[in-house]
Scaffold this motif. Structure first.
Motif, short mmCIF file in Angstrom:
data_model
loop_
_atom_site.label_atom_id
_atom_site.label_comp_id
_atom_site.label_asym_id
_atom_site.label_seq_id
_atom_site.Cartn_x
_atom_site.Cartn_y
_atom_site.Cartn_z
N ARG A 1 1.00 -1.06 -0.04
CA ARG A 1 -0.10 0.03 0.23
C ARG A 1 0.97 1.31 -0.11
O ARG A 1 1.94 1.29 0.82
CB ARG A 1 -0.83 0.02 1.26
N LEU A 2 0.67 2.17 -0.93
CA LEU A 2 1.60 3.32 -1.16
C LEU A 2 1.08 4.51 -0.03
O LEU A 2 -0.17 4.21 0.34
CB LEU A 2 1.40 3.74 -2.48
N ASP A 3 1.64 5.54 -0.08
CA ASP A 3 1.35 6.47 0.86
C ASP A 3 0.15 7.24 0.22
O ASP A 3 -0.77 7.60 1.19
CB ASP A 3 2.40 7.76 0.56
N ASP A 4 -0.37 7.38 -0.93
CA ASP A 4 -1.43 8.01 -1.59
C ASP A 4 -2.70 6.92 -1.60
O ASP A 4 -3.61 7.11 -2.39
CB ASP A 4 -1.42 8.67 -2.68
N ARG A 5 -2.63 5.75 -0.80
CA ARG A 5 -3.70 4.72 -0.73
C ARG A 5 -3.91 4.03 -1.87
O ARG A 5 -4.78 3.23 -2.06
CB ARG A 5 -5.02 5.25 -0.14
N ALA A 6 -2.74 4.11 -2.79
CA ALA A 6 -2.77 3.24 -4.06
C ALA A 6 -2.18 1.84 -3.76
O ALA A 6 -1.35 1.77 -2.85
CB ALA A 6 -2.03 3.85 -5.14
N THR A 7 -2.57 0.87 -4.52
CA THR A 7 -1.83 -0.55 -4.37
C THR A 7 -0.80 -0.70 -5.20
O THR A 7 -0.89 -0.24 -6.38
CB THR A 7 -2.92 -1.54 -4.59
N GLY A 8 0.55 -0.90 -4.90
CA GLY A 8 1.71 -0.91 -5.69
C GLY A 8 2.00 -2.50 -5.97
O GLY A 8 1.92 -3.19 -5.09
N TYR A 9 2.39 -2.51 -7.08
CA TYR A 9 2.97 -4.15 -7.73
C TYR A 9 4.26 -3.83 -8.17
O TYR A 9 4.33 -3.45 -9.10
CB TYR A 9 1.94 -4.85 -8.60
N LEU A 10 5.37 -3.78 -7.12
CA LEU A 10 6.71 -2.93 -7.42
C LEU A 10 7.66 -3.93 -7.66
O LEU A 10 8.03 -5.01 -6.63
CB LEU A 10 6.81 -1.90 -6.54
N THR A 11 8.77 -3.66 -8.42
CA THR A 11 9.88 -4.19 -8.50
C THR A 11 11.02 -3.04 -8.19
O THR A 11 12.40 -3.16 -8.35
CB THR A 11 10.21 -4.92 -9.56
N GLY A 12 10.76 -1.77 -8.26
CA GLY A 12 11.56 -0.87 -8.22
C GLY A 12 11.85 -0.19 -9.39
O GLY A 12 11.68 -0.78 -10.67
N GLY A 13 11.97 1.28 -9.57
CA GLY A 13 11.98 1.83 -11.03
C GLY A 13 11.00 2.64 -11.41
O GLY A 13 10.05 2.80 -10.59
N PRO A 14 10.90 2.92 -12.91
CA PRO A 14 9.62 3.40 -13.41
C PRO A 14 8.56 2.84 -13.44
O PRO A 14 8.45 1.52 -13.18
CB PRO A 14 10.17 3.45 -14.78
N SER A 15 7.17 3.42 -13.18
CA SER A 15 6.05 2.64 -13.14
C SER A 15 5.10 3.30 -13.99
O SER A 15 5.14 4.37 -14.55
CB SER A 15 5.56 2.67 -11.68
N VAL A 16 3.94 2.60 -13.73
CA VAL A 16 2.48 3.15 -14.68
C VAL A 16 1.58 3.16 -13.46
O VAL A 16 1.25 2.25 -12.65
CB VAL A 16 2.27 2.20 -15.57
N ARG A 17 0.76 4.44 -13.53
CA ARG A 17 -0.33 4.56 -12.56
C ARG A 17 -1.81 4.31 -13.62
O ARG A 17 -1.68 4.97 -14.32
CB ARG A 17 -0.30 6.02 -11.83
N ILE A 18 -2.54 3.27 -13.05
CA ILE A 18 -3.67 3.13 -13.51
C ILE A 18 -4.58 3.40 -12.57
O ILE A 18 -4.73 2.80 -11.51
CB ILE A 18 -3.75 1.51 -13.82
N SER A 19 -5.54 4.60 -13.01
CA SER A 19 -6.42 5.29 -12.21
C SER A 19 -7.88 4.64 -12.44
O SER A 19 -8.25 4.52 -13.77
CB SER A 19 -6.65 6.52 -12.27
N THR A 20 -8.92 4.27 -11.45
CA THR A 20 -10.08 3.92 -11.58
C THR A 20 -10.71 5.05 -11.01
O THR A 20 -10.31 6.00 -10.39
CB THR A 20 -10.53 2.50 -11.15
N GLY A 21 -12.31 5.04 -10.92
CA GLY A 21 -13.01 5.82 -10.29
C GLY A 21 -12.57 5.94 -8.82
O GLY A 21 -12.49 7.32 -8.32
#
Length: 182
Positions: free
Chosen positions: A110-130
């Motif tokens: 769980r990230l700081d902005d309440r988003a769920t992260g699937y992370l390996t470190g480095g660049p990422s993509v944010r997929i937003s829903t409603g």
């Protein structure tokens, strides 16, 4: 015979950085040395050897973790180890390049902005829903975000055409039967 390229689903795979793997390997070998020191007079091959082998094998699977993003026909599938997520295109409001995540923030969290992260470190993509957001590590974040956005736009276009057809058919005047005069 159909072309194999037409049948394939777009897939983006991002592996953990080699620096992280080297750091984990160093820690693992340090633990092996500590465990060897704890059993100074034991038969190493019979007791600690199998334990080290099984431990190293299990750790290798954790070591080579990757994030897989598959763009299916109706949803984005995300897989990180045993964790899976499926986000339908109709729920996605935006797909954009996300933040660069720290090397030590790996796994599902769980990230700081309440988003769920699937992370390996480095660049990422944010997929937003409603209501929620998902941040997924992607080495080629611009390509992944663009591909997801194109899929969403294409699906919206198809549904827009499908919705307008019945309305267009209803707007057409019904064929009138002609009057016959004698």
């Amino acid at each position: 015979m159909t072309d194999r390229a037409d049948e394939e689903t777009p897939q983006f795979v991002t592996f953990q950085s080699w620096r992280i793997r080297v750091a984990i390997a160093v820690v693992f070998f340090a633990l092996i040395m500590v465990a060897s020191a704890l059993v100074p007079d034991g038969p190493y091959l019979l007791t600690t050897g199998p334990v080290f082998f099984i431990g190293f094998t299990a750790y290798s699977f954790a070591l080579h973790r990757s994030v897989v993003i598959r763009l299916e026909d109706d949803a984005v599938d995300i897989r990180l180890g045993l964790h899976k997520a499926r986000i339908p295109y109709e729920d996605i409001t935006e797909a954009a390049v996300g933040p660069r995540t720290e090397w030590w923030r790996i796994g599902r969290r769980r990230l700081d902005d309440r988003a769920t992260g699937y992370l390996t470190g480095g660049p990422s993509v944010r997929i937003s829903t409603g209501s929620t957001s998902v941040v997924v590590s992607a080495a080629k974040s611009y390509r992944v975000a663009g591909a997801i956005q194109r899929k969403c736009d294409h699906l919206a276009e198809e549904r827009g055409v499908a919705r307008s057809r019945p309305a267009a058919e209803a707007a057409e005047p019904a064929p009138q039967q002609g009057r016959t005069t004698r």
